[in-house]
Design an enzyme around this catalytic site. Sequence first.
Site, PDB file in Angstrom:
ATOM      1  N   ASN A 152       0.863  -1.179   0.000  1.00 47.19           N
ATOM      2  CA  ASN A 152       0.000   0.000   0.000  1.00 47.19           C
ATOM      3  C   ASN A 152       0.900   1.229   0.000  1.00 47.19           C
ATOM      4  OD1 ASN A 152      -1.840   2.016   0.495  1.00 47.19           O
ATOM      5  ND2 ASN A 152      -2.303   1.394   2.602  1.00 47.19           N
ATOM      6  N   TRP A 153       1.027   1.840  -1.163  1.00 48.89           N
ATOM      7  CA  TRP A 153       1.974   2.962  -1.286  1.00 48.89           C
ATOM      8  C   TRP A 153       1.461   4.231  -0.613  1.00 48.89           C
ATOM      9  CZ3 TRP A 153       4.119   2.769  -7.036  1.00 48.89           C
ATOM     10  CH2 TRP A 153       4.791   1.556  -7.221  1.00 48.89           C
TER      11      TRP A 153
ATOM     12  N   HIS B   5      -9.540   1.552   4.473  1.00 46.11           N
ATOM     13  CA  HIS B   5      -8.295   1.712   5.235  1.00 46.11           C
ATOM     14  C   HIS B   5      -8.563   2.665   6.412  1.00 46.11           C
ATOM     15  CE1 HIS B   5      -4.242   2.791   6.359  1.00 46.11           C
ATOM     16  NE2 HIS B   5      -3.872   1.663   5.773  1.00 46.11           N
TER      17      HIS B   5
ATOM     18  N   GLY C 223       2.284   2.388  10.743  1.00 46.89           N
ATOM     19  CA  GLY C 223       3.281   3.448  10.605  1.00 46.89           C
ATOM     20  C   GLY C 223       3.921   3.855  11.917  1.00 46.89           C
TER      21      GLY C 223
ATOM     22  N   GLY D 127       4.885   1.232   4.755  1.00 49.01           N
ATOM     23  CA  GLY D 127       6.242   1.778   4.643  1.00 49.01           C
ATOM     24  C   GLY D 127       7.229   0.867   3.937  1.00 49.01           C
TER      25      GLY D 127
END
Length: 251
Positions: free
Chosen positions: A9-10, A96, A174, A236
């Site tokens: 997931n960019w 998300h 994150g 990430g």
Amino acid sequence: MRKKIVAGNWKMNTTVPEGVQLAKEVVAKAVEVPSDVKLIIATPATHLVPVAEVVKGSVVGLSAENCADKEKGAYTGEISAAMVASTGAQYTILGHSERRQYYGETDEKLVEKTKLALANGLGVILCVGETLEEREAGKHFDVVGAQTLNVLNHFSAEDMKNIIIAYEPVWAIGTGKTATADQAEEIHAFIRKTLADKFGAQVADDTTILYGGSCKPSNANELFAKSDIDGGLIGGAALKAEDFIQIALSF
Ligand code: PGA
């Protein structure tokens, strides 16, 4: 038998040229990954068309990060499921936690988005997960169960063939804080039981459930060793082709 999947997931990272370059690196390294592991990259909407060209003919699947809850029309700035499908992407992430938290994504909207995604032939990666506050209050099973069923109650066993679930505890995204493999497995098993109660054992057994939240090469092994963890949704660490592929080699 359910599929093993590692999806990147960019998020809102990379320009188009940078994204194309990253996709090329992923495609080049994807040959190292055993064929029973499906690789998917989810890119910003602006990247889908050129990245579709890069991944064409390779084993790497392509996903959007979101799609609209309306079919088409006067919704400035939105991108419909049909538009996503027309880029060549085969999947979309939906629900998300960053979209739930910052963009008012409700379960009701997710029902509409999921319907439109499926109707346009897209596979859905549906994200669920509790916040730190909810976990500390002991509500994580309730929250994850409700998020799962509030959407999936509107879909059939047949639809489930095109739905992947991603468990992403918000406190692990994150933050560098990964859920322990046991914590993740406990919720994955609970989600699978929830699916079994709703759709039957076969559907539950066939549904891929991914873990997301600070998953990286150093912890993927331990997570993927758990029987109900079928892969990862990687944020990430998906921005470096080497790390992403290393994770896919961790089964
Ligand atoms: P992270 O993000 O791997 O950077 O924690 C995962 C996600 O949000 O999908």
